[in-house]
Write a protein that holds these residues in place. Structure first.
Motif, PDB file in Angstrom:
ATOM      1  N   TYR A   1      -4.342   2.955  32.571  1.00 48.49           N
ATOM      2  CA  TYR A   1      -4.217   4.369  32.933  1.00 48.49           C
ATOM      3  C   TYR A   1      -3.802   4.557  34.392  1.00 48.49           C
ATOM      4  O   TYR A   1      -4.415   4.005  35.302  1.00 48.49           O
ATOM      5  CB  TYR A   1      -5.525   5.109  32.669  1.00 48.49           C
ATOM      6  N   ARG A   2      -2.768   5.370  34.602  1.00 51.83           N
ATOM      7  CA  ARG A   2      -2.264   5.631  35.964  1.00 51.83           C
ATOM      8  C   ARG A   2      -3.352   6.202  36.866  1.00 51.83           C
ATOM      9  O   ARG A   2      -3.443   5.860  38.039  1.00 51.83           O
ATOM     10  CB  ARG A   2      -1.092   6.612  35.911  1.00 51.83           C
ATOM     11  N   GLN A   3      -4.134   7.103  36.326  1.00 53.68           N
ATOM     12  CA  GLN A   3      -5.168   7.766  37.127  1.00 53.68           C
ATOM     13  C   GLN A   3      -6.155   6.748  37.708  1.00 53.68           C
ATOM     14  O   GLN A   3      -6.571   6.864  38.860  1.00 53.68           O
ATOM     15  CB  GLN A   3      -5.920   8.794  36.276  1.00 53.68           C
ATOM     16  N   ASP A   4      -6.514   5.747  36.922  1.00 55.58           N
ATOM     17  CA  ASP A   4      -7.463   4.736  37.391  1.00 55.58           C
ATOM     18  C   ASP A   4      -6.839   3.853  38.467  1.00 55.58           C
ATOM     19  O   ASP A   4      -7.495   3.495  39.449  1.00 55.58           O
ATOM     20  CB  ASP A   4      -7.933   3.876  36.213  1.00 55.58           C
ATOM     21  N   ARG A   5      -5.563   3.500  38.286  1.00 59.55           N
ATOM     22  CA  ARG A   5      -4.888   2.695  39.312  1.00 59.55           C
ATOM     23  C   ARG A   5      -4.734   3.498  40.599  1.00 59.55           C
ATOM     24  O   ARG A   5      -4.875   2.962  41.703  1.00 59.55           O
ATOM     25  CB  ARG A   5      -3.526   2.212  38.800  1.00 59.55           C
ATOM     26  N   GLN A   6      -4.471   4.788  40.457  1.00 56.25           N
ATOM     27  CA  GLN A   6      -4.342   5.652  41.624  1.00 56.25           C
ATOM     28  C   GLN A   6      -5.673   5.766  42.352  1.00 56.25           C
ATOM     29  O   GLN A   6      -5.717   5.842  43.587  1.00 56.25           O
ATOM     30  CB  GLN A   6      -3.845   7.038  41.206  1.00 56.25           C
ATOM     31  N   PHE A   7      -6.771   5.770  41.586  1.00 52.66           N
ATOM     32  CA  PHE A   7      -8.098   5.822  42.207  1.00 52.66           C
ATOM     33  C   PHE A   7      -8.311   4.615  43.114  1.00 52.66           C
ATOM     34  O   PHE A   7      -8.780   4.749  44.241  1.00 52.66           O
ATOM     35  CB  PHE A   7      -9.193   5.862  41.129  1.00 52.66           C
ATOM     36  N   VAL A   8      -7.949   3.424  42.623  1.00 56.94           N
ATOM     37  CA  VAL A   8      -8.125   2.217  43.435  1.00 56.94           C
ATOM     38  C   VAL A   8      -7.250   2.298  44.686  1.00 56.94           C
ATOM     39  O   VAL A   8      -7.689   1.965  45.784  1.00 56.94           O
ATOM     40  CB  VAL A   8      -7.794   0.944  42.631  1.00 56.94           C
ATOM     41  N   ARG A   9      -6.025   2.787  44.516  1.00 56.31           N
ATOM     42  CA  ARG A   9      -5.138   2.956  45.675  1.00 56.31           C
ATOM     43  C   ARG A   9      -5.788   3.853  46.730  1.00 56.31           C
ATOM     44  O   ARG A   9      -5.651   3.613  47.937  1.00 56.31           O
ATOM     45  CB  ARG A   9      -3.798   3.549  45.228  1.00 56.31           C
ATOM     46  N   SER A  10      -6.493   4.871  46.279  1.00 55.25           N
ATOM     47  CA  SER A  10      -7.104   5.838  47.199  1.00 55.25           C
ATOM     48  C   SER A  10      -8.288   5.252  47.976  1.00 55.25           C
ATOM     49  O   SER A  10      -8.728   5.834  48.975  1.00 55.25           O
ATOM     50  CB  SER A  10      -7.573   7.082  46.431  1.00 55.25           C
ATOM     51  N   LEU A  11      -8.802   4.109  47.523  1.00 56.47           N
ATOM     52  CA  LEU A  11      -9.968   3.505  48.181  1.00 56.47           C
ATOM     53  C   LEU A  11      -9.615   2.806  49.486  1.00 56.47           C
ATOM     54  O   LEU A  11     -10.479   2.606  50.336  1.00 56.47           O
ATOM     55  CB  LEU A  11     -10.632   2.483  47.247  1.00 56.47           C
ATOM     56  N   VAL A  12      -8.359   2.415  49.619  1.00 58.35           N
ATOM     57  CA  VAL A  12      -7.942   1.654  50.797  1.00 58.35           C
ATOM     58  C   VAL A  12      -6.852   2.410  51.566  1.00 58.35           C
ATOM     59  O   VAL A  12      -6.322   3.405  51.086  1.00 58.35           O
ATOM     60  CB  VAL A  12      -7.430   0.243  50.398  1.00 58.35           C
ATOM     61  N   LYS A  13      -6.546   1.906  52.749  1.00 59.64           N
ATOM     62  CA  LYS A  13      -5.546   2.565  53.580  1.00 59.64           C
ATOM     63  C   LYS A  13      -4.143   2.412  52.982  1.00 59.64           C
ATOM     64  O   LYS A  13      -3.893   1.516  52.180  1.00 59.64           O
ATOM     65  CB  LYS A  13      -5.555   1.957  54.990  1.00 59.64           C
ATOM     66  N   GLU A  14      -3.259   3.291  53.406  1.00 58.79           N
ATOM     67  CA  GLU A  14      -1.873   3.211  52.957  1.00 58.79           C
ATOM     68  C   GLU A  14      -1.303   1.830  53.282  1.00 58.79           C
ATOM     69  O   GLU A  14      -1.486   1.310  54.380  1.00 58.79           O
ATOM     70  CB  GLU A  14      -1.032   4.295  53.637  1.00 58.79           C
ATOM     71  N   GLY A  15      -0.652   1.219  52.310  1.00 56.71           N
ATOM     72  CA  GLY A  15      -0.078  -0.100  52.507  1.00 56.71           C
ATOM     73  C   GLY A  15      -0.999  -1.236  52.109  1.00 56.71           C
ATOM     74  O   GLY A  15      -0.575  -2.395  52.057  1.00 56.71           O
ATOM     75  N   GLU A  16      -2.252  -0.915  51.797  1.00 55.96           N
ATOM     76  CA  GLU A  16      -3.208  -1.963  51.431  1.00 55.96           C
ATOM     77  C   GLU A  16      -3.344  -2.120  49.912  1.00 55.96           C
ATOM     78  O   GLU A  16      -4.103  -2.957  49.444  1.00 55.96           O
ATOM     79  CB  GLU A  16      -4.580  -1.688  52.052  1.00 55.96           C
ATOM     80  N   PHE A  17      -2.613  -1.323  49.155  1.00 57.16           N
ATOM     81  CA  PHE A  17      -2.593  -1.435  47.692  1.00 57.16           C
ATOM     82  C   PHE A  17      -1.147  -1.666  47.264  1.00 57.16           C
ATOM     83  O   PHE A  17      -0.287  -0.814  47.469  1.00 57.16           O
ATOM     84  CB  PHE A  17      -3.135  -0.169  47.038  1.00 57.16           C
TER      85      PHE A  17
END
Length: 202
Positions: free
Chosen positions: A110-126
């Motif tokens: 699910y895109r929403q779940d992957r986006q959640f993980v992206r939101s946990l770290v700084k830009e460029g860290e996912f």
């Protein structure tokens, strides 16, 4: 909740940037996503081996391995899949803070779940790595015999059969394992890390 009022995170003097300088490279999450049988785990471990040879501090979080320990209480319903990825995201975030290049191999449909993980770290860290491979090819491979069981109804909620897989819309890296060799896929990922200066400290 009332209990949360007594939780006060402790800030240490050693920061993520300090750990990165000590190791000589940046830390980030390389998030391998794709259908079962697309080659996520094989590729993640091959990339780790290459990075290890280059002196990069790494760790692989793999779907099946995590489900035998940390997430062994979870099933495969949409709700459990969401919680599975939430927990993995929080663990991966800790690894990034520790200065480790963290590779994760999960279907994560699910895109929403992957986006959640992206939101946990700084830009460029996912760094989302879409391990692209047609369903029919994955099904032909069927290394673990899971597609056969799903087709017979023995396994329910199986991604690609009776549960959806939402393709990444803007992944940082796309590898096509039905067209590219393992070596070509590894090279593409390593080159991305080099070009974007992940393999050197600030």
């Amino acid at each position: 909740m009332e209990e949360n009022k007594i939780i006060i995170p402790h800030e240490g003097r050693i920061k993520k940037e300090d750990r990165q300088r000590q190791k000589g490279h940046k830390s980030a999450i390389l998030w391998f996503t794709g259908l079962s049988g697309s080659g996520k785990s094989t590729l993640a471990h091959a990339v780790e081996e290459k990075l290890f040879e280059m002196g990069v501090h790494t760790y692989v979080l793999d779907g099946d391995n995590i489900r035998t320990g940390l997430n062994k209480d979870l099933g495969f319903s949409a709700e459990d899949r969401k919680e599975n990825i939430r927990r993995i995201g929080e663990v991966a975030k800790l690894f990034v803070d520790a200065g480790i290049m963290t590779l994760t191999a999960f279907i994560s449909p699910y895109r929403q779940d992957r986006q959640f993980v992206r939101s946990l770290v700084k830009e460029g860290e996912f760094i989302e790595v879409y391990v692209k491979c047609p369903l029919e090819v994955c099904e032909r491979r069927d290394v673990k015999g899971l597609y056969k069981k799903a087709r017979k109804g023995i396994i329910k909620n199986f991604t690609g059969i009776d549960d959806p897989y939402e393709e990444p819309e803007n992944p940082e890296i796309v590898v096509e394992t039905h067209k590219e060799s393992l070596e070509e896929c590894v090279t593409k990922i390593i080159n991305y890390l080099k070009e974007n200066k992940y393999l050197e400290a600030e």
